[in-house]
Design a protein around this motif. Structure first.
Motif, short mmCIF file in Angstrom:
data_model
loop_
_atom_site.label_atom_id
_atom_site.label_comp_id
_atom_site.label_asym_id
_atom_site.label_seq_id
_atom_site.Cartn_x
_atom_site.Cartn_y
_atom_site.Cartn_z
N ALA A 200 0.83 -1.28 0.13
CA ALA A 200 -0.02 0.23 0.00
C ALA A 200 0.94 1.39 0.01
CB ALA A 200 -1.06 0.04 1.18
N GLY A 201 2.15 1.14 -0.03
CA GLY A 201 3.11 2.16 0.39
C GLY A 201 3.29 2.70 1.45
N THR A 218 3.75 7.34 4.87
CA THR A 218 3.03 6.63 3.70
C THR A 218 3.08 7.36 2.34
OG1 THR A 218 0.71 5.28 2.94
CG2 THR A 218 0.83 7.43 4.15
N LEU A 219 3.16 6.66 1.16
CA LEU A 219 3.02 7.03 -0.14
C LEU A 219 2.05 6.99 -0.72
CD1 LEU A 219 6.27 5.17 -1.73
CD2 LEU A 219 6.11 7.55 -0.93
N GLY A 220 0.70 6.40 -0.07
CA GLY A 220 -0.37 6.36 -0.63
C GLY A 220 -0.67 5.22 -1.86
N SER A 221 0.58 4.89 -2.40
CA SER A 221 0.44 3.86 -3.55
C SER A 221 1.78 3.36 -3.55
CB SER A 221 0.45 4.75 -4.96
OG SER A 221 1.35 5.45 -5.24
N PRO A 222 2.00 2.10 -4.32
CA PRO A 222 2.91 1.00 -4.32
C PRO A 222 4.07 1.88 -4.58
CG PRO A 222 1.44 0.29 -5.48
CD PRO A 222 0.77 1.55 -5.23
N ALA A 223 5.38 1.60 -3.71
CA ALA A 223 6.66 2.17 -4.03
C ALA A 223 7.50 1.75 -5.32
CB ALA A 223 7.54 2.08 -2.95
N SER A 224 7.94 2.59 -6.03
CA SER A 224 9.00 2.28 -7.45
C SER A 224 10.25 2.29 -6.82
CB SER A 224 8.67 3.14 -8.30
OG SER A 224 7.31 3.13 -8.74
N ALA A 225 10.81 2.96 -5.80
CA ALA A 225 12.30 2.96 -5.45
C ALA A 225 12.13 3.39 -4.04
CB ALA A 225 12.89 4.05 -6.14
N LEU A 226 13.19 3.02 -3.19
CA LEU A 226 13.61 3.05 -1.79
C LEU A 226 14.81 3.08 -1.32
CD1 LEU A 226 11.62 3.15 0.84
CD2 LEU A 226 12.15 0.77 1.22
#
Length: 772
Positions: A200-201, A218-226
């Protein structure tokens, strides 16, 4: 007869005679006689790169901690493990499906998680699990390793994180930080902090030592990079374009793929339309557009230190861009059989099978990329591009795309009617320019290059509107079957199709003499203590003993030169090599070298006992070794090199092995000399008190004693069988020894695996008869 008359007409036109007597040209005439106009008037053609092999569809990518390794998952279910320090694909593994996968930081272990909460540690050489880590609560959904390979971290479907010690397989700590399935794990450069993101981000930060967790927004949507830095600061980028940092968040616009640099300062993002951009990860502003790409992409790898971005496409291609100049630096092709890479100047590297599917299309002809090996092959070039091995790319004469020299056509014909062994036999080789010039003409006799001293006469001229070179040779066939092969090279040392002549000569075939030179240096009289070796001298003695015991019945005599430690000075080794000049065609040569191998950036060297650290004049160059072997009259030559490199960094090690491989590929291979080599550095030079030898030497000994008699199993052992056996058996021996004491083994030799190289281009050589 018509072809023979054509040659005689050409000779008459050139005013050229071919006497069966003393050579009319000095030994270096083959080089001096190349008219400058032949190359100055080269008519280059434009070429296009073609990939003819089916490429592998890629479905997944995982990058190791630190960015020095990555794994590609193909549609065939195989994991392809890459080590960027070595600049190559290290293994293709099929250990079975998993719920998550990742490489170790060093790229020497594949981590595969399962639905049962376990993680298998896969060893690349064998493809087998050498350990299984158990105890995770729920299916493993994300994996990462510490930068020192000491710990493995797994995220689970229940939002938990677990850490294992690799040495003993015990759980270091467990923590439940999030409620959703963990999709990403990032490790700080100092191995003190972790960052995780769920589906979920949601974000969390953990103490990598004890596992203490704290939420991080939280990002509010799936992470692309961390990313997480040494202070525990978390940077995350969502597919929606939200960029979150400790001090707040901002929107940079939707992204398809992204990767954050090691420092956390910048990121490379791939937009939905295929545009690749460099973004300031602190402000979210676009620095500049790097490139526009097409097709489906499965991931990005951003090497911030090298200023390079690798774009991984689903169709099996990887493109490496310079993030500063915005140029395409090189392309990588992953085929079903192997891998290949090539840069804009035509330099290339790859596995033998992977390179077979790459060719240059010129006019209506196609030329394998390997036809440019001598001028353009650059082993480990990806590592050089990424600036990991501290060496420059090799200098090349020009780009084949812009100017490709079509190689000459070549023909070969006999000029002597009598076919009697041990008597002079004249051959004529005619090379016809096709636009790419005529740089060199080579004649091979039973697989080994014919020395320039056998040239009777050579002429460069024009005939029928074509530039041609005619070379007359005086050779000495051996009784029985003989094979002559002629090749000619163009301006880039590229060869066209070879011409062959098979003849049988009268007389009784004879057994020849074996010239055995075994050199091993453990003690270096003029080098510091840290450069001293343990078993190199013993290795030379062991090989000499094995050959003497098992090869005696195959030769009239074995002329052995066993040079170890103080006896292995530069002058003594050169003297032994010079003695090969008197060898006859029926004789054979085995050269064994064990000790240090180094490079000065232009040449590869073997270090004799009296070498100094700062004077290349005290070293033995690859050029000197090659020249001595070429001048030998023996037609069967087998070289075993067990050279190592110690006292330096991993980066310098890969630079050395790159030059060593280039010498073996471009030098000895073109000479028709068989080679078995184990490139290694001191901490990767496995030595065993139990075996009493280095690993490669132990296997060569075992092979000669009978274990190599397999292909075919006929009671005889050849050099090609020895090379094949050692190449296949070394990884298994490595694993067997490591399993006896994994921790001690890794402490001494590191996590990397010794990888031998084999070149068996020349004539095979019988080494032993089993059952003696």
């Amino acid at each position: 007869m018509m072809r023979h008359m054509r040659y005689l007409a050409i000779l008459a036109c050139l005013g050229m005679t071919v006497p069966a007597s003393t050579p009319a040209y000095p030994q270096n005439a083959v080089f001096d006689a190349i008219g400058s106009h032949i190359l100055e008037n080269v008519v280059y053609a434009q070429a296009q790169l073609r990939v003819t092999a089916p490429l592998m569809q890629l479905t997944g990518l995982s990058v190791g901690t630190g960015g020095d390794s990555f794994v590609l998952l193909g549609s065939d279910g195989a994991y392809r493990l890459w080590n960027l320090q070595a600049g190559s694909q290290r293994a293709t593994l099929k250990p079975g499906a998993g719920t998550a996968f990742a490489p170790s930081a060093s790229g020497t272990t594949l981590l595969v998680g399962g639905s049962d909460g376990g993680v298998r540690l896969i060893d690349p050489p064998s493809g087998k699990a050498f350990a299984t880590l158990a105890g995770a609560d729920g299916a493993v959904t994300a994996l990462a390793g510490s930068s020192d390979d000491a710990l493995v971290y797994a995220g689970t479907a229940k939002g938990g994180v677990i850490a294992w010690n690799v040495d003993d397989g015990r759980i270091a700590w467990q923590s439940t930080a999030l409620s959703g399935a963990v999709q990403h794990i990032a490790v700080s450069p100092d191995n003190r902090h972790l960052a995780i993101a769920d589906a979920a981000g949601n974000l969390a930060r953990l103490d990598a030592v004890g596992g203490t967790a704290a939420t991080a927004g939280t990002l509010g949507s799936p992470a692309s990079a961390l990313h997480v830095n040494d202070k525990g600061g978390v940077i995350a980028l969502a597919s929606s374009g939200r960029l979150a940092r400790n001090e707040g968040s901002l929107d940079i616009g939707p992204v398809a793929r992204a990767d954050i640099g090691f420092s956390g300062a910048n990121a490379v993002v791939l937009r939905q339309d295929g545009t690749v951009e460099l973004v300031d990860a602190r402000t979210g502003k676009k620095i500049h557009k790097i490139a526009g790409t097409k097709g489906s992409k499965i991931g990005l790898i951003y090497d911030e230190a090298a200023a390079k971005a690798i774009v991984v496409a689903a169709d099996g291609t990887l493109e490496v861009f310079d993030t500063v100049t915005r140029e395409l630096v090189l392309s990588i092709f992953i085929s079903t059989q192997g891998w290949a890479l090539i840069d804009r100047q035509g330099r290339f590297d790859g596995s033998s099978s992977g390179l077979r599917g790459i060719e240059w299309a010129v006019k209506k002809s196609n030329f394998p990329i390997t036809s440019l090996t001598e001028a353009f092959a650059d082993p480990g070039m990806l590592s050089a591009v990424l600036q990991n091995d501290q060496r420059d790319l090799r200098a090349v004469p020009g780009s084949p795309v812009e100017q490709f020299p079509l190689p000459p056509k070549v023909e070969i014909e006999s000029l002597t009617a009598e076919k009697t062994g041990d008597k002079p036999y004249q051959l004529l080789v005619i090379a016809e320019d096709q636009g790419g010039g005529i740089k060199d003409v080579r004649l091979y006799h039973n697989g080994k290059i014919v020395d320039v001293g056998a040239i009777l006469e050579q002429k460069d001229a024009e005939a029928g509107g074509k530039r041609i070179r005619v070379v007359g040779y005086n050779v000495w066939p051996v009784p029985g079957p003989n094979v002559f092969q002629a090749v000619a090279t163009g301006a880039y040392d590229n060869t066209g199709d070879a011409a062959e002549l098979h003849e049988t000569f009268s007389g009784e075939p004879r057994r020849g003499r074996l010239n055995l030179i075994a050199v091993g240096v453990s003690k270096y009289g003029r080098l510091p203590q840290q450069y001293q070796l343990q078993v190199a001298a013993n290795d030379a003695q062991r090989v000499a003993t094995a050959v003497s015991q098992h090869a005696r019945s195959l030769f009239t005599e074995i002329a052995g030169s066993e040079l170890t430690d103080a006896r292995a000075t530069r002058q003594q080794i050169i003297g032994a090599l010079d003695s090969l000049k008197t060898a006859k065609p029926e004789d054979s040569v085995i050269l064994f070298l064990s000790g240090h191998g180094v490079t000065d950036g232009e040449e590869w060297y073997f270090l004799p006992h009296d070498a100094t650290a700062d004077d290349p004049g005290t070293w033995l160059s690859a050029t000197d070794i090659r020249a001595a072997l070429e001048k030998s009259g023996a037609q069967r030559v087998f070289v075993i090199i067990d050279a190592c490199y110690s006292g330096g960094t991993v980066e310098n090690f890969y630079a050395v092995t790159s030059f060593q491989k280039r010498f073996l590929t471009n030098g000895l291979r073109s000479s028709g000399i068989q080679v078995l080599t184990a490139t290694r550095r001191d901490q990767l030079a496995p030595e065993s008190a139990e075996l009493g030898a280095g690993f490669l030497t132990y296997l060569v000994d075992q092979a000669i004693a009978g274990r190599a008699d397999a292909d075919p199993r006929d009671g005889w052992i050849s050099s090609q069988e020895v090379a094949k056996f050692a190449y296949q058996a070394l990884p298994e021996l490595f694993l067997t020894q490591r399993e006896k004491n994994p921790k001690a083994f890794r402490d001494v030799y590191g996590a990397d695996v010794q990888e031998p190289d084999v070149y068996t281009i020349g004539a095979d050589l019988l080494i032993a008869q089993t059952g003696q």
